[in-house]
Design an enzyme around this catalytic site. Structure first.
Site, PDB file in Angstrom:
ATOM      1  N   VAL A   1      18.091  32.432  53.208  1.00  0.00           N
ATOM      2  CA  VAL A   1      18.429  32.868  54.570  1.00  0.00           C
ATOM      3  C   VAL A   1      17.220  33.006  55.482  1.00  0.00           C
ATOM      4  CG1 VAL A   1      20.489  34.039  53.727  1.00  0.00           C
ATOM      5  CG2 VAL A   1      18.384  35.349  53.995  1.00  0.00           C
TER       6      VAL A   1
ATOM      7  N   GLY B   1      39.237  50.734  29.374  1.00  0.00           N
ATOM      8  CA  GLY B   1      38.934  50.693  30.796  1.00  0.00           C
ATOM      9  C   GLY B   1      39.450  49.462  31.513  1.00  0.00           C
TER      10      GLY B   1
ATOM     11  N   LYS C   1      47.003  39.379  45.927  1.00  0.00           N
ATOM     12  CA  LYS C   1      46.066  38.256  45.869  1.00  0.00           C
ATOM     13  C   LYS C   1      46.760  36.940  46.210  1.00  0.00           C
ATOM     14  CE  LYS C   1      43.313  40.661  42.389  1.00  0.00           C
ATOM     15  NZ  LYS C   1      42.951  40.742  40.948  1.00  0.00           N
TER      16      LYS C   1
END
Length: 428
Positions: A33, A187, A205
């Protein structure tokens, strides 16, 4: 070059990964960048919380306005989740002329059009790659890689929790509830797993992917949703014996400018690439008129995969800043949404029936299919050692959803059928 200043809303799992990538990859980011990228301020819930991250205390705040209204901040990265106050914070940031990167699928599925319109009005970028499929760059692929093609179908495994559960059920013959408890302990599943196991996460989604792929605004209310909580290990066993794997698929299709979007348990032929996507991994299969069939595979969640997508969006924002095209490359839903009716949605079906074991049963059942115009690919009748009667397994050719609903409704009142044990879509 002047450093790009980033404000971060949230310092949970993904936020921590974002900070680690920005701080640890400065040389790489600088080469892409042309200027340093710096984290200027981070919104946290509790300043006193111990963190597995070396971050200067003066960078943290519990006041969101210090991020959103700081005139020195160029880009706001939102990884805090939720709808409110998150939505208002993003709108405020855009009103201040700040670009936004978000990982918030719920927000973009429900309020994406409003947020993108605010961004256009203020010449700002809003990128949201991490909102779908974690580390898989599917959104940028749909927007850029398929920009010269016309997408006919998007089909994928976009929820890692349900894929983990179904994989364990298939590989180990385990029951749904047992695997769910294991997923929670590891988890992979929340203490309240409803959003995952009932298909709501995947539906959000798929609404995003369908909107991008078909250039029409598809809302969550347009997605037909069924989860995996009713799938038994017997269902999984039958699928495997017939050469299929059970997957929770999101399927968005377009034909003659009419679309359908569903999330539902689906029996996928083992020869299809999606059948071999196991564990918490995600995969999205895209059918284009020109390119044909392509598949994108990778980790669907996790700190670093998701953070990688977030930082990739951040890099895209900064590149746009350098050439002055912010707010010019956003998605535009230029087509009118036309949803298919049940008569226009066609697919193959698997049906498992518990029937009385006597002469003429199979003939009466096949007569019902014929009456509603559904042709059969295979029919298997077999005794069940745990059942004094018999079970019939049927796989149909492609049939309309309306016709199949009539068949199943008729079966409920048919005296030779004791129970419709299972009914699933078939792909591949």
């Amino acid at each position: 070059m002047k450093p790009i200043q980033v404000g971060l809303l949230g310092l949970g799992t993904v936020g921590t990964g974002v900070v680690r990538i920005i701080e640890g990859h400065q040389e790489d980011l600088m080469s892409q960048v042309g200027s340093p990228i710096q984290v200027r301020k981070v919104l946290v819930k509790d300043m006193r919380k111990q963190r597995h991250l070396n971050i200067q205390p003066e960078l943290m705040t519990e006041d969101a306005s210090e991020v959103v209204f700081d005139p020195e901040i160029d880009v706001v990265v939102e990884v805090m989740g939720g709808i409110e106050p998150t939505k208002q914070l993003i709108l405020d940031a855009l009103e201040q002329g700040k670009h936004v990167v978000t990982a918030n699928k719920d927000l973009m599925a429900l309020h994406g059009p409003e947020i993108l319109e605010k961004a256009r009005a203020n010449n700002c970028d809003v990128f949201y790659e991490a909102s779908v499929a974690g580390g898989i760059p599917i959104i940028r692929t749909l927007m850029e890689g398929f920009s010269s093609d016309r997408i006919k179908k998007i089909m994928g495994i976009v929820n890692g929790t349900t894929n983990y559960i179904l994989t364990k059920m298939s590989q180990e013959g385990a029951a749904y509830q047992d695997v769910l408890k294991e997923a929670q302990a590891l988890g992979y599943a929340e203490s309240d797993p409803t959003s995952d196991v009932e298909g709501l996460d995947a539906a959000r989604k798929m609404a995003i992917l369908a909107t991008l792929g078909f250039h029409a605004t598809v809302g969550l209310e347009d997605v037909v949703v069924k989860g995996i909580s009713s799938i038994s290990k017997e269902d999984i066993g039958y699928a495997k014996r017939l050469g299929y794997e059970m997957k929770l698929l999101g399927i968005a299709e377009r034909q003659d400018d009419q679309i359908s979007v569903v999330v539902q348990p689906t029996m996928v032929k083992t020869s299809h690439p999606l059948a071999s996507v196991n564990g918490v991994f995600n995969a999205v299969y895209v059918y284009g008129e020109a390119v044909g069939e392509t598949m994108f595979y990778g980790p669907g969640a996790g700190e670093m995969p998701t953070a990688t997508s977030v930082v990739a969006d951040l890099v895209a924002v900064v590149k746009n800043l350098r050439i002055g095209v912010n707010g010019k490359q956003g998605h535009h839903a230029y087509r009118t949404k036309k949803l298919k009716t049940d008569d226009q949605i066609h697919y193959k079906n698997f049906i498992l029936l518990d029937v009385h074991d006597r002469a003429g049963v199979l003939a009466r059942i096949t007569q019902v299919f014929a009456e509603f115009g559904v042709s059969l690919e295979s029919v298997v009748q077999q005794p069940n050692p745990n059942n004094p009667d018999a079970e019939i397994i049927i796989i149909t050719h492609e049939a309309s959803q309306a016709s199949m609903r009539k068949v199943l409704d008729h079966f409920v009142s048919l005296d030779v059928i004791k129970e419709i044990k299972s009914a699933y879509r078939v792909e591949g």
